[in-house]
Motif scaffolding. Structure first.
Motif, PDB file in Angstrom:
ATOM      1  N   GLY A  30       0.804  -1.221   0.000  1.00 18.06           N
ATOM      2  CA  GLY A  30       0.000   0.000   0.000  1.00 18.06           C
ATOM      3  C   GLY A  30       0.835   1.269   0.000  1.00 18.06           C
ATOM      4  N   LEU A  31       2.129   1.160   0.254  1.00 18.42           N
ATOM      5  CA  LEU A  31       2.973   2.364   0.248  1.00 18.42           C
ATOM      6  C   LEU A  31       3.301   2.767  -1.195  1.00 18.42           C
ATOM      7  CD1 LEU A  31       5.546   1.701   3.114  1.00 18.42           C
ATOM      8  CD2 LEU A  31       3.552   3.207   3.171  1.00 18.42           C
ATOM      9  N   THR A  32       3.264   4.045  -1.455  1.00 18.16           N
ATOM     10  CA  THR A  32       3.620   4.554  -2.771  1.00 18.16           C
ATOM     11  C   THR A  32       5.137   4.664  -2.892  1.00 18.16           C
ATOM     12  OG1 THR A  32       3.570   6.866  -2.088  1.00 18.16           O
ATOM     13  CG2 THR A  32       1.476   5.888  -2.796  1.00 18.16           C
ATOM     14  N   VAL A  33       5.568   4.867  -4.111  1.00 17.50           N
ATOM     15  CA  VAL A  33       7.002   5.039  -4.352  1.00 17.50           C
ATOM     16  C   VAL A  33       7.522   6.252  -3.576  1.00 17.50           C
ATOM     17  CG1 VAL A  33       8.751   5.519  -6.105  1.00 17.50           C
ATOM     18  CG2 VAL A  33       6.892   3.926  -6.609  1.00 17.50           C
ATOM     19  N   LYS A  34       6.749   7.331  -3.553  1.00 15.57           N
ATOM     20  CA  LYS A  34       7.173   8.527  -2.821  1.00 15.57           C
ATOM     21  C   LYS A  34       7.271   8.249  -1.326  1.00 15.57           C
ATOM     22  CE  LYS A  34       6.094  13.398  -2.041  1.00 15.57           C
ATOM     23  NZ  LYS A  34       6.352  13.278  -0.611  1.00 15.57           N
ATOM     24  N   GLN A  35       6.322   7.523  -0.790  1.00 14.58           N
ATOM     25  CA  GLN A  35       6.359   7.195   0.645  1.00 14.58           C
ATOM     26  C   GLN A  35       7.584   6.331   0.969  1.00 14.58           C
ATOM     27  OE1 GLN A  35       2.382   5.499   0.898  1.00 14.58           O
ATOM     28  NE2 GLN A  35       1.654   7.266   2.115  1.00 14.58           N
ATOM     29  N   LEU A  36       7.931   5.403   0.111  1.00 10.93           N
ATOM     30  CA  LEU A  36       9.129   4.592   0.313  1.00 10.93           C
ATOM     31  C   LEU A  36      10.388   5.470   0.293  1.00 10.93           C
ATOM     32  CD1 LEU A  36       8.309   1.432  -1.855  1.00 10.93           C
ATOM     33  CD2 LEU A  36       8.417   1.573   0.638  1.00 10.93           C
ATOM     34  N   GLN A  37      10.393   6.441  -0.596  1.00  5.29           N
ATOM     35  CA  GLN A  37      11.535   7.367  -0.647  1.00  5.29           C
ATOM     36  C   GLN A  37      11.619   8.203   0.629  1.00  5.29           C
ATOM     37  OE1 GLN A  37      10.801   9.566  -4.272  1.00  5.29           O
ATOM     38  NE2 GLN A  37      11.730   7.987  -5.587  1.00  5.29           N
ATOM     39  N   ASP A  38      10.461   8.651   1.109  1.00  5.87           N
ATOM     40  CA  ASP A  38      10.432   9.432   2.357  1.00  5.87           C
ATOM     41  C   ASP A  38      10.924   8.586   3.533  1.00  5.87           C
ATOM     42  OD1 ASP A  38       9.439  11.567   0.946  1.00  5.87           O
ATOM     43  OD2 ASP A  38       7.327  11.176   1.497  1.00  5.87           O
ATOM     44  N   LEU A  39      10.523   7.306   3.530  1.00  5.59           N
ATOM     45  CA  LEU A  39      10.963   6.416   4.615  1.00  5.59           C
ATOM     46  C   LEU A  39      12.475   6.242   4.591  1.00  5.59           C
ATOM     47  CD1 LEU A  39      10.543   4.455   6.925  1.00  5.59           C
ATOM     48  CD2 LEU A  39       9.933   2.689   5.243  1.00  5.59           C
ATOM     49  N   ALA A  97       5.499   4.352  10.741  1.00  9.51           N
ATOM     50  CA  ALA A  97       4.340   3.461  10.712  1.00  9.51           C
ATOM     51  C   ALA A  97       3.121   4.124  11.354  1.00  9.51           C
ATOM     52  CB  ALA A  97       4.668   2.158  11.412  1.00  9.51           C
ATOM     53  N   LYS A  98       3.328   4.965  12.376  1.00  4.58           N
ATOM     54  CA  LYS A  98       2.213   5.678  12.996  1.00  4.58           C
ATOM     55  C   LYS A  98       1.593   6.657  12.005  1.00  4.58           C
ATOM     56  CE  LYS A  98       3.721   5.435  17.831  1.00  4.58           C
ATOM     57  NZ  LYS A  98       4.173   6.239  19.006  1.00  4.58           N
ATOM     58  N   ALA A  99       2.464   7.323  11.250  1.00  3.09           N
ATOM     59  CA  ALA A  99       1.957   8.291  10.265  1.00  3.09           C
ATOM     60  C   ALA A  99       1.447   7.609   9.001  1.00  3.09           C
ATOM     61  CB  ALA A  99       3.060   9.288   9.912  1.00  3.09           C
ATOM     62  N   ASN A 100       1.929   6.413   8.731  1.00  3.10           N
ATOM     63  CA  ASN A 100       1.537   5.668   7.532  1.00  3.10           C
ATOM     64  C   ASN A 100       1.194   4.239   7.934  1.00  3.10           C
ATOM     65  OD1 ASN A 100       2.541   7.669   5.168  1.00  3.10           O
ATOM     66  ND2 ASN A 100       4.107   7.590   6.778  1.00  3.10           N
ATOM     67  N   PRO A 101      -0.034   3.995   8.340  1.00  3.55           N
ATOM     68  CA  PRO A 101      -0.444   2.689   8.877  1.00  3.55           C
ATOM     69  C   PRO A 101      -0.257   1.531   7.902  1.00  3.55           C
ATOM     70  CG  PRO A 101      -2.085   4.364   9.379  1.00  3.55           C
ATOM     71  CD  PRO A 101      -1.129   4.974   8.417  1.00  3.55           C
TER      72      PRO A 101
END
Length: 230
Positions: A30-39, A97-101
Motif C-alpha cells: 500500500g505504500l507509494t514510491v514517494k512514501q518509500l523514498q520518504d521512509l 508506521a504511525k503516520a503511515n499505517p
C-alpha cells in the motif's frame, strides 16, 4: 530470474545481513514510491531500506547463519538493514508506521536473536545511544567531582594547619624547638667558677683583719712607753 541474477541477489542480501548490526522486517503493501523514498530519507544513515523477494531472503538468511526469520518472510517484504544506531532506526520505523499505517513492522533480528513486532516496539521505546552516553558521561563527571573533592579536602585542611603553625611560630619562635612558649632553663656555671666565687669573700675578710692587728700592736707600744716614764 536467471540463475546468475538470483545468485547475485542472494549474495547482496547475505552481505547486507553480515554488515548490519540488526534488521527489521516490514510489510510495505500500500505504500507509494514517494512514501518509500520518504521512509529511506527518514532513516538516513541508520538503516538501508530494501525491498526483497521472500525466497531470496530466506536463502540469504540461511547462508548468513540466521534462523527463525522464515515465518516473517510472508507477503510483500522490505528489510531495514540497520547500519547505525539500532534504537534510532527502530524509532524511525515506528514513527513512520504511525503516520503511515500501511507500513507494518513484522519483526526483526538483533544480536543473534529473532524479535517479534512487540519486541521491536520495545526497542524503539529505549533511549538513544547519544542520550545514554550523555547520562553516563554526566554520572562519571559527578563521580569524578566527588573524588576530586575528597582528595583535595585533606590537603586543604593540612594547608590551613601549616598556615596556623607558621603564624604561631612568628609570634613565639620557641614553639618550633618544642618549648611551647616556655624559655629554656639557664645552664649551670662551671665548677671552677663556682669555687672561685666561694673563695673570694674569705680573701677579702683576711685583708680586712690586717688593720685590726696593726691597731693592737700600736696599743701595746703605747703601754710600754708609759711604764718606762713612770
Amino acid at each position: 530470474m536467471a540463475r546468475a541474477e538470483k545468485t547475485t541477489a542472494v549474495a547482496e542480501i547475505v552481505d547486507s545481513f553480515n554488515a548490519s548490526a540488526g534488521a527489521v522486517l516490514t510489510e510495505y503493501r500500500g505504500l507509494t514510491v514517494k512514501q518509500l523514498q520518504d521512509l529511506r530519507r527518514s532513516l538516513g544513515e541508520n538503516a538501508n531500506y530494501a525491498v526483497v523477494k521472500n525466497t531470496l531472503a530466506k536463502l540469504a538468511a540461511n547462508e548468513a547463519g540466521i534462523s527463525g526469520v522464515d515465518d516473517l518472510l510472508t507477503g510483500p517484504t522490505a528489510i531495514a538493514f540497520i547500519n547505525g544506531d539500532v534504537v534510532e532506526a527502530a524509532k524511525g520505523l515506528r514513527d513512520f508506521a504511525k503516520a503511515n499505517p500501511t507500513l507494518v513492522i513484522k519483526g526483526g533480528f538483533l544480536d543473534g536473536a529473532v524479535l517479534d513486532a512487540k519486541e521491536v516496539a520495545k526497542l524503539a521505546d529505549l533511549e538513544s545511544r547519544e542520550v545514554l552516553l550523555g547520562k553516563l558521561a554526566g554520572a562519571m563527571l559527578a563521580s569524578l567531582s566527588q573524588a576530586v573533592y575528597l582528595l583535595n579536602a585533606p590537603l586543604a585542611q593540612a594547608a590551613r594547619l601549616a598556615g596556623a603553625l607558621q603564624a604561631k611560630a612568628e609570634q613565639d619562635p620557641t614553639i618550633l624547638a618544642g618549648g611551647a612558649g616556655v624559655p629554656a632553663a639557664a645552664e649551670e656555671p662551671p665548677a671552677v667558677e663556682a669555687a672561685a666565687a666561694d673563695e673570694a669573700p674569705a680573701e677579702e675578710a683576711s685583708e680586712d683583719a690586717a688593720p685590726a692587728a696593726e691597731t693592737t700592736d700600736e696599743a701595746a707600744a703605747d703601754e710600754t712607753t708609759e711604764s718606762t716614764d713612770a
